[in-house]
Design an enzyme around this catalytic site. Structure first.
Site, PDB file in Angstrom:
ATOM      1  N   ARG A 159       0.883  -1.180   0.000  1.00 26.23           N
ATOM      2  CA  ARG A 159       0.000   0.000   0.000  1.00 26.23           C
ATOM      3  C   ARG A 159       0.910   1.216   0.000  1.00 26.23           C
ATOM      4  O   ARG A 159       1.700   1.408   0.932  1.00 26.23           O
ATOM      5  CB  ARG A 159      -0.897  -0.004   1.236  1.00 26.23           C
ATOM      6  CG  ARG A 159      -1.553   1.354   1.491  1.00 26.23           C
ATOM      7  CD  ARG A 159      -2.645   1.324   2.517  1.00 26.23           C
ATOM      8  NE  ARG A 159      -3.823   0.659   1.995  1.00 26.23           N
ATOM      9  CZ  ARG A 159      -5.032   0.731   2.557  1.00 26.23           C
ATOM     10  NH1 ARG A 159      -5.210   1.432   3.658  1.00 26.23           N
ATOM     11  NH2 ARG A 159      -6.061   0.106   2.018  1.00 26.23           N
ATOM     12  N   HIS A 180      -7.538   0.802  -6.265  1.00 28.99           N
ATOM     13  CA  HIS A 180      -7.706  -0.066  -5.087  1.00 28.99           C
ATOM     14  C   HIS A 180      -8.347  -1.380  -5.556  1.00 28.99           C
ATOM     15  O   HIS A 180      -9.505  -1.671  -5.268  1.00 28.99           O
ATOM     16  CB  HIS A 180      -8.591   0.655  -4.064  1.00 28.99           C
ATOM     17  CG  HIS A 180      -8.494   0.118  -2.673  1.00 28.99           C
ATOM     18  ND1 HIS A 180      -7.717  -0.968  -2.337  1.00 28.99           N
ATOM     19  CD2 HIS A 180      -9.090   0.526  -1.510  1.00 28.99           C
ATOM     20  CE1 HIS A 180      -7.829  -1.205  -1.032  1.00 28.99           C
ATOM     21  NE2 HIS A 180      -8.655  -0.321  -0.519  1.00 28.99           N
ATOM     22  N   GLN A 198     -10.055  -3.961  -3.069  1.00 19.94           N
ATOM     23  CA  GLN A 198     -11.333  -3.479  -2.554  1.00 19.94           C
ATOM     24  C   GLN A 198     -12.441  -3.720  -3.575  1.00 19.94           C
ATOM     25  O   GLN A 198     -13.524  -4.198  -3.233  1.00 19.94           O
ATOM     26  CB  GLN A 198     -11.233  -1.978  -2.237  1.00 19.94           C
ATOM     27  CG  GLN A 198     -12.528  -1.377  -1.734  1.00 19.94           C
ATOM     28  CD  GLN A 198     -12.919  -1.889  -0.367  1.00 19.94           C
ATOM     29  OE1 GLN A 198     -12.136  -1.815   0.575  1.00 19.94           O
ATOM     30  NE2 GLN A 198     -14.126  -2.423  -0.230  1.00 19.94           N
ATOM     31  N   ASP A 235     -17.179   7.404  -1.405  1.00 18.16           N
ATOM     32  CA  ASP A 235     -15.901   7.287  -0.694  1.00 18.16           C
ATOM     33  C   ASP A 235     -15.565   8.662  -0.118  1.00 18.16           C
ATOM     34  O   ASP A 235     -16.201   9.667  -0.469  1.00 18.16           O
ATOM     35  CB  ASP A 235     -14.806   6.802  -1.675  1.00 18.16           C
ATOM     36  CG  ASP A 235     -13.482   6.486  -0.981  1.00 18.16           C
ATOM     37  OD1 ASP A 235     -13.472   6.287   0.256  1.00 18.16           O
ATOM     38  OD2 ASP A 235     -12.443   6.447  -1.683  1.00 18.16           O
ATOM     39  N   CYS A 295     -16.210   1.620   0.934  1.00 16.70           N
ATOM     40  CA  CYS A 295     -15.010   0.833   1.242  1.00 16.70           C
ATOM     41  C   CYS A 295     -14.584   1.001   2.695  1.00 16.70           C
ATOM     42  O   CYS A 295     -13.893   0.150   3.230  1.00 16.70           O
ATOM     43  CB  CYS A 295     -13.877   1.201   0.286  1.00 16.70           C
ATOM     44  SG  CYS A 295     -13.291   2.899   0.460  1.00 16.70           S
ATOM     45  N   ARG A 336     -13.451  -8.499   1.835  1.00 17.21           N
ATOM     46  CA  ARG A 336     -12.027  -8.239   1.590  1.00 17.21           C
ATOM     47  C   ARG A 336     -11.233  -9.513   1.871  1.00 17.21           C
ATOM     48  O   ARG A 336     -10.326  -9.879   1.131  1.00 17.21           O
ATOM     49  CB  ARG A 336     -11.516  -7.101   2.493  1.00 17.21           C
ATOM     50  CG  ARG A 336     -12.058  -5.725   2.188  1.00 17.21           C
ATOM     51  CD  ARG A 336     -11.613  -5.205   0.848  1.00 17.21           C
ATOM     52  NE  ARG A 336     -10.162  -5.151   0.704  1.00 17.21           N
ATOM     53  CZ  ARG A 336      -9.394  -4.160   1.175  1.00 17.21           C
ATOM     54  NH1 ARG A 336      -9.934  -3.127   1.771  1.00 17.21           N
ATOM     55  NH2 ARG A 336      -8.087  -4.172   0.996  1.00 17.21           N
TER      56      ARG A 336
HETATM   57  N1  NVA Z   1      -9.908   6.772  -1.215  1.00 18.50           N
HETATM   58  C1  NVA Z   1      -9.512   6.337   0.099  1.00 18.50           C
HETATM   59  C2  NVA Z   1      -9.726   4.863   0.254  1.00 18.50           C
HETATM   60  C3  NVA Z   1      -9.365   4.322   1.610  1.00 18.50           C
HETATM   61  C4  NVA Z   1      -9.544   2.858   1.729  1.00 18.50           C
HETATM   62  C5  NVA Z   1      -8.064   6.704   0.336  1.00 18.50           C
HETATM   63  O1  NVA Z   1      -7.244   6.523  -0.570  1.00 18.50           O
HETATM   64  O2  NVA Z   1      -7.752   7.171   1.422  1.00 18.50           O
HETATM   65  N1   CP Z   2     -11.099  -0.060   2.725  1.00 19.13           N
HETATM   66  C1   CP Z   2      -9.810  -0.138   3.113  1.00 19.13           C
HETATM   67  O1   CP Z   2      -8.893  -0.355   2.318  1.00 19.13           O
HETATM   68  O2   CP Z   2      -9.660  -0.014   4.453  1.00 19.13           O
HETATM   69  P1   CP Z   2      -8.290   0.198   5.239  1.00 19.13           P
HETATM   70  O3   CP Z   2      -7.752   1.539   4.837  1.00 19.13           O
HETATM   71  O4   CP Z   2      -8.686   0.127   6.692  1.00 19.13           O
HETATM   72  O5   CP Z   2      -7.333  -0.894   4.862  1.00 19.13           O
END
Ligand code: NVA
Ligand code: CP
Length: 304
Positions: free
Chosen positions: A103, A130, A133, A222, A262, A290
């Site tokens: 990540r 993502h 997800q 989101d 998500c 997930r």
């Molecule tokens: N769009 C959000 C998704 C988090 C799971 C982010 O990138 O923070």
């Molecule tokens: N939805 C998601 O990816 O959650 P986290 O940021 O908690 O991993």
């Protein structure tokens, strides 16, 4: 040749279907106490340069359930945080481990890691996409609605990593996709090009959330400010006024319309508490999935 999961743009409809079917099978096995140590003796390195709850816990638990081991590497505490090149980290982890989940910020970092690691690399979120997800999201919608093809998927909000993956995943699976994003917050041009690339794709990008929500079978939203964009929070709150999934918006959708998020969610911003709680079952099914979707990805990429 080793395979990776870097972005949904790399996958065919058949490959996504195989992942979803494998996830169904693994979920069934886990719920029925069936032995599933398919990755016994294998190790997954998990690199996190951003916060996480779901991704970390679901990958670690999934790896444990498959008989393997997952190890957590924080970007800050590893040598990555002190500037060790990603291509060197990749070659080192490739000598110890059987897979890498990462990540991070740039999609190019994930692509670079995959180029040098020699072992499967899984994208656990970048600024661009993502994929894990959205595989879980497609699994959840398919569980609730029995099919994906022909359903209308609506996305309200920022044209961010989630929007990018939902557009690609939804269109790939034969869904109609309608996104409503404020001006200046459109999805990535590569994703819009993909949407335009096939006349069979039913896609619209509009400014008015009501237009996107009309006749929807599933509504996604989101956060307005993703990880790494915290300093834009105030400016984004202004730009996203009117982009909240509330009961008025839901009134325009088809009967039985699902809501997916998500998570983490910001009640009172992108979604009201009322809509969130009315659809909590579906949203937490999505979070659970997930685990099952990622176990399928690890099984397909890492099993001998
Ligand atoms: N769009 C959000 C998704 C988090 C799971 C982010 O990138 O923070
Ligand atoms: N939805 C998601 O990816 O959650 P986290 O940021 O908690 O991993």
């Amino acid at each position: 040749m080793k395979k990776d999961l870097l972005k949904l743009l790399d996958l065919s409809t058949e490959e996504i279907t195989t992942i979803l079917n494998t996830a169904d099978q693994l979920k069934y096995e886990q719920k029925h106490g069936i032995h599933q140590k398919y990755l016994e003796g294998k190790t997954l390195a998990m690199i996190f340069e951003k916060n996480s709850t779901r991704t970390r816990v679901s990958f670690e638990t999934g790896m444990f359930q498959l008989g393997g081991h997952a190890l957590f590497l924080s970007g800050k505490e590893s040598q990555i945080g002190r500037g060790e090149p990603i291509q060197d980290t990749a070659r080192v982890l490739g000598r110890y481990c059987d897979g890498i989940m990462i990540r991070t910020f740039g999609q190019d970092e994930v692509e670079e890691l995959a180029k040098y690691a020699g072992i499967p690399v899984i994208n656990g979120l970048t600024d661009f996409c993502h994929p894990c997800q959205v595989l879980a999201d497609l699994l959840t919608v398919r569980e609730h609605k029995a099919v994906l093809e022909g359903l209308k998927l609506c996305y309200i909000g920022d044209g961010n990593n989630m929007a990018n993956s939902l557009i690609v995943g939804g269109l790939n699976m034969g869904m109609e996709v309608a996104a409503a994003c404020p001006k200046g917050y459109d999805p990535d041009p590569k994703v819009l090009d993909f949407a335009k690339s096939d006349p069979a794709h039913k896609f619209s990008l509009v400014r008015n959330p009501k237009e996107a929500a009309a006749g929807a079978d599933v509504v996604f939203t989101d956060v307005w400010a993703s990880m790494g964009m915290e300093e834009e929070k105030a400016e984004r709150e202004r730009a996203f006024q009117g982009y909240c999934v509330d009961t008025d918006l839901m009134a325009l959708t088809n009967p039985g319309c699902m809501v997916q998020h998500c998570l983490p969610a910001h009640r009172g911003e992108e979604i009201t508490a009322e809509v969130f709680e009315a659809h909590a079952q579906e949203i937490f099914d999505e979070a659970e999935n997930r685990l099952h979707a990622q176990k399928a990805v690890m099984y397909l990429l890492m099993k001998d």
